[in-house]
Design a protein around this motif. Structure first.
Motif, PDB file in Angstrom:
ATOM      1  N   LEU A 568      45.919  36.788  31.916  1.00  0.00           N
ATOM      2  CA  LEU A 568      44.463  36.939  31.814  1.00  0.00           C
ATOM      3  C   LEU A 568      43.893  37.445  33.143  1.00  0.00           C
ATOM      4  O   LEU A 568      43.037  38.344  33.170  1.00  0.00           O
ATOM      5  CB  LEU A 568      43.825  35.614  31.408  1.00  0.00           C
ATOM      6  N   GLY A 569      44.357  36.854  34.227  1.00  0.00           N
ATOM      7  CA  GLY A 569      43.873  37.277  35.538  1.00  0.00           C
ATOM      8  C   GLY A 569      44.150  38.747  35.802  1.00  0.00           C
ATOM      9  O   GLY A 569      43.296  39.473  36.341  1.00  0.00           O
ATOM     10  N   GLU A 570      45.326  39.214  35.409  1.00  0.00           N
ATOM     11  CA  GLU A 570      45.664  40.614  35.655  1.00  0.00           C
ATOM     12  C   GLU A 570      44.749  41.560  34.883  1.00  0.00           C
ATOM     13  O   GLU A 570      44.275  42.567  35.430  1.00  0.00           O
ATOM     14  CB  GLU A 570      47.125  40.885  35.282  1.00  0.00           C
ATOM     15  N   VAL A 571      44.502  41.250  33.616  1.00  0.00           N
ATOM     16  CA  VAL A 571      43.649  42.139  32.813  1.00  0.00           C
ATOM     17  C   VAL A 571      42.218  42.124  33.359  1.00  0.00           C
ATOM     18  O   VAL A 571      41.560  43.169  33.438  1.00  0.00           O
ATOM     19  CB  VAL A 571      43.682  41.741  31.327  1.00  0.00           C
ATOM     20  N   LEU A 572      41.747  40.948  33.766  1.00  0.00           N
ATOM     21  CA  LEU A 572      40.411  40.872  34.363  1.00  0.00           C
ATOM     22  C   LEU A 572      40.353  41.673  35.671  1.00  0.00           C
ATOM     23  O   LEU A 572      39.377  42.378  35.962  1.00  0.00           O
ATOM     24  CB  LEU A 572      40.036  39.412  34.618  1.00  0.00           C
ATOM     25  N   ARG A 577      36.766  42.704  37.000  1.00  0.00           N
ATOM     26  CA  ARG A 577      36.181  41.356  37.048  1.00  0.00           C
ATOM     27  C   ARG A 577      37.010  40.498  38.004  1.00  0.00           C
ATOM     28  O   ARG A 577      37.673  39.541  37.614  1.00  0.00           O
ATOM     29  CB  ARG A 577      36.154  40.744  35.653  1.00  0.00           C
ATOM     30  N   ARG A 578      36.976  40.857  39.264  1.00  0.00           N
ATOM     31  CA  ARG A 578      37.929  40.306  40.215  1.00  0.00           C
ATOM     32  C   ARG A 578      37.613  38.880  40.642  1.00  0.00           C
ATOM     33  O   ARG A 578      38.530  38.095  40.907  1.00  0.00           O
ATOM     34  CB  ARG A 578      38.046  41.252  41.421  1.00  0.00           C
ATOM     35  N   ASP A 579      36.351  38.538  40.719  1.00  0.00           N
ATOM     36  CA  ASP A 579      36.010  37.160  41.096  1.00  0.00           C
ATOM     37  C   ASP A 579      36.531  36.167  40.051  1.00  0.00           C
ATOM     38  O   ASP A 579      37.086  35.120  40.388  1.00  0.00           O
ATOM     39  CB  ASP A 579      34.501  37.013  41.252  1.00  0.00           C
ATOM     40  N   GLU A 580      36.339  36.519  38.785  1.00  0.00           N
ATOM     41  CA  GLU A 580      36.832  35.638  37.717  1.00  0.00           C
ATOM     42  C   GLU A 580      38.353  35.581  37.728  1.00  0.00           C
ATOM     43  O   GLU A 580      38.950  34.515  37.530  1.00  0.00           O
ATOM     44  CB  GLU A 580      36.338  36.124  36.353  1.00  0.00           C
ATOM     45  N   ALA A 581      38.983  36.721  37.992  1.00  0.00           N
ATOM     46  CA  ALA A 581      40.444  36.745  38.048  1.00  0.00           C
ATOM     47  C   ALA A 581      40.956  35.838  39.163  1.00  0.00           C
ATOM     48  O   ALA A 581      41.902  35.052  38.963  1.00  0.00           O
ATOM     49  CB  ALA A 581      40.933  38.173  38.264  1.00  0.00           C
ATOM     50  N   ARG A 582      40.329  35.917  40.335  1.00  0.00           N
ATOM     51  CA  ARG A 582      40.734  35.065  41.458  1.00  0.00           C
ATOM     52  C   ARG A 582      40.586  33.580  41.105  1.00  0.00           C
ATOM     53  O   ARG A 582      41.464  32.759  41.431  1.00  0.00           O
ATOM     54  CB  ARG A 582      39.907  35.388  42.693  1.00  0.00           C
TER      55      ARG A 582
END
Length: 609
Positions: A568-572, A577-582
């Motif tokens: 999920l983090g990679e797709v974000l 959507r990097r803050d959410e991925a982090r």
């Protein structure tokens, strides 16, 4: 008369006297005219001809002539109109496996005693056993008409059980709809609302058994509209959840109803709901339900045990240990009886014995300590487990040794275990392969599994594990051949479809085929978070980022597994959507910093958390 003949006659006479206790009227109450006054004498209705007729019937049965016995007893029943003799004649026919004669007796019973509920029930059950389901409509209607209104909801609730062994479930549903819709739609005057609710629940269960989940859901909704606090409706909705996701809203509506159902009732439903969520691997959703049970109904002691197991699945060893210690404390305080009551309340047919539950708690506590890498504490909990669990305990000990760099010693420990059951040799090979897999000794693990498959041909579990080791070594042709073999042997097993589809997607190979394989897996196991994760991942590889995020969010919400979080983090991340991925990656690393997929993802994307 020979002595043997006298013995047979005496035995038959004693059987008849026991069977004809009906002939002795109950003593009347003493008249109020004086203390100790004797009740008036009432002579038995058992006269000499009837006595000898029953005697002959039982003698014929004892000598193996069930046909004559049946005819004699049925004739006596017709003469006396006594229900016990009709029952006896029916039982004799059943004993002789003469279903049609048993049905004739039940029908004669109903005609002679039209107000007998038992006569009607016998007729229904015999018609079902004779696969004449369509003929049950009239006797079912008559049965329910005879039941007092206050008892009718319970009687209706039992009806689906009458047909549990029938093969034509659609015919059963058609019968029950003819019988129950008038009650469900409250066409019958004077019927309590509980009767209508029971009818909708029974119809829902019948429709679900017939494979009509949509109409079963409609029945559940209609039942809940009549009674938002109905436990039976909520339990039906839980049964529907694996095949009809919309049913879950009925469960939450029950739990949130105002005024609420009694706490014990809500907690019993929560336990079943949590178990269903756990089976679907929705551990993050199941845990809050169990926490509510431990808060609202402390008598349900086993909720602490299940909560501990879920917390371990969520990689939360401290929370798991707290729940498990609370469970042990309550057992030591003498709550075993309450735990048993809780199992009864949830109708758990597979409820473990107190010793089995205690053993499970010790093993889970050892696992929690292992997750914290406190190997000494883990060994201490394993030492408490009784000797009957030798393979399980030694497997955990071997895992502890392997994690401390003593892999050779761990393998020797497993190999030295005695094989008390035929299954033990196979289990030992699986355990050894898992040890090697956990330590990333892929080639060694593949060797063990190859040997195992030589010994146990076409064992799908072993073939699957061997395929996974071949995949780790990038031997894709071998992996696919093994997984195709598993699919051929067990076409209803979703894991092989998913493993092949995911492996292709992860390598950006044959993506349309990979997607179809994963969809097939999801058809076989709807709602499985890991399968949903695979579908999200293949959508990502296909370039469908929004669709990928939708599926991956669903998977992560159901089970916040570290690998799912990595995907999920990679797709974000690549979607901007990097803050959410982090945030998602940071939460996952806090749970499991050693996960290879997460570490590889962060390294490849050059992300520093």
């Amino acid at each position: 008369m020979a002595p043997f003949r006298f013995a047979v006659l005496a035995l038959a006479a004693s059987s008849v006297l026991a069977a004809t206790a009906w002939a002795q009227p109950a003593p009347a109450e003493a008249p109020a005219s004086g203390p100790g006054a004797a009740a008036p004498v009432e002579n038995s209705v058992l006269d000499a001809p009837l006595f000898y007729q029953l005697l002959i019937g039982e003698m014929e049965l004892s000598q193996g002539d069930a046909g004559t016995s049946y005819q004699v007893l049925l004739d006596a029943a017709r003469k006396t109109r006594d229900e016990r003799l009709f029952r006896r004649a029916t039982e004799v026919a059943l004993q002789a496996q003469a279903g049609e004669q048993a049905l004739d007796a039940a029908r004669a019973w109903r005609q002679a005693v039209p107000g007998s509920i038992d006569a009607h029930r016998f007729e229904v059950q015999l018609l079902v056993a004779l696969n004449r389901t369509a003929e049950t409509v009239q006797p079912l209607r008559a049965t329910l008409a005879l039941v007092p209104p206050a008892q009718r909801p319970a009687a209706i609730g039992s009806l689906p059980g009458y047909f549990s062994r029938t093969t034509d479930r659609k015919a059963t549903t058609a019968v029950l709809e003819q019988v129950l819709l008038p009650y469900a739609e409250q066409r019958s005057a004077g019927e309590p609302q509980a009767t209508a609710v029971a009818a909708w629940v029974a119809l829902g269960r019948s429709r679900l058994a017939a494979g009509d989940a949509a109409r079963a859901l409609d029945a559940a909704r209609r039942g809940q509209a009549l009674s938002p606090r109905s436990e039976a409706v909520a339990l039906l909705a839980i049964e529907l959840m694996p095949t009809e996701q919309r049913a879950e809203s009925l469960v939450t509506a029950f739990l949130e109803a105002q005024p609420p159902a009694p706490a014990a009732t809500r907690s019993a439903v929560r336990l079943v709901y949590a178990r269903t969520l756990a089976v679907a691997q929705r551990y993050a959703d199941a845990a809050p339900q169990l926490e509510a049970v431990t808060r609202d109904a402390p008598q349900f002691v086993d909720a602490w045990l299940t909560l501990g197991a879920l917390r371990l699945e969520l990689k939360q060893p401290a929370e798991a240990e707290a729940a498990l210690r609370e469970y042990l404390a309550r057992l030591e305080a003498g709550s075993e009886a309450a735990s048993t009551e809780a199992a009864d309340a949830t109708q758990d047919e597979d409820a473990a014995t107190p010793m089995q539950r205690l053993t499970q708690a010790y093993l889970l506590l050892a696992q929690a300590a292992e997750q914290r890498r406190d190997f000494k504490a883990a060994e201490g909990w394993l030492a408490k487990v009784d000797s009957s669990q030798a393979l399980t305990v030694q497997s955990r000990r071997a895992s502890l040794l392997a994690q401390q760099g003593k892999l050779a010693e761990a393998r020797s420990l497993i190999r030295a275990l005695p094989e008390r059951q035929p299954e033990d040799a196979r289990s030992k090979l699986l355990v050894e392969a898992q040890l090697l897999r956990d330590q990333k000794q892929w080639s060694e693990a593949l060797g063990v599994l190859t040997e195992a498959n030589d010994r146990y041909r076409d064992d799908t579990d072993l073939l699957y594990e061997q395929a996974m080791m071949a995949e780790k070594l990038d031997r894709m042709t071998e992996m696919e051949q093994l997984l195709r073999r598993v699919i051929a042997l067990k076409p209803q097993q979703p894991q092989a479809y998913n493993a092949l589809g995911y492996s292709l997607a992860d390598r950006n190979q044959r993506l349309p085929e990979a997607r179809q394989l994963i969809i097939k897996a999801l058809e076989l196991s709807p709602g499985d978070p890991f399968l949903i994760d695979s579908l999200g991942w293949v959508e990502y590889r296909l370039g469908n980022h929004d669709e990928a995020i939708r599926w991956l969010r669903q998977a992560h919400g159901a089970r916040p597994d570290t690998e799912i979080a990595a995907h999920l983090g990679e797709v974000l991340w690549v979607s901007g959507r990097r803050d959410e991925a982090r945030r998602i990656w940071a939460e996952a690393r806090a749970r499991d910093a050693t996960n290879d997929v997460l570490k590889e993802t962060l390294a490849r994307l050059k992300v520093d958390l």
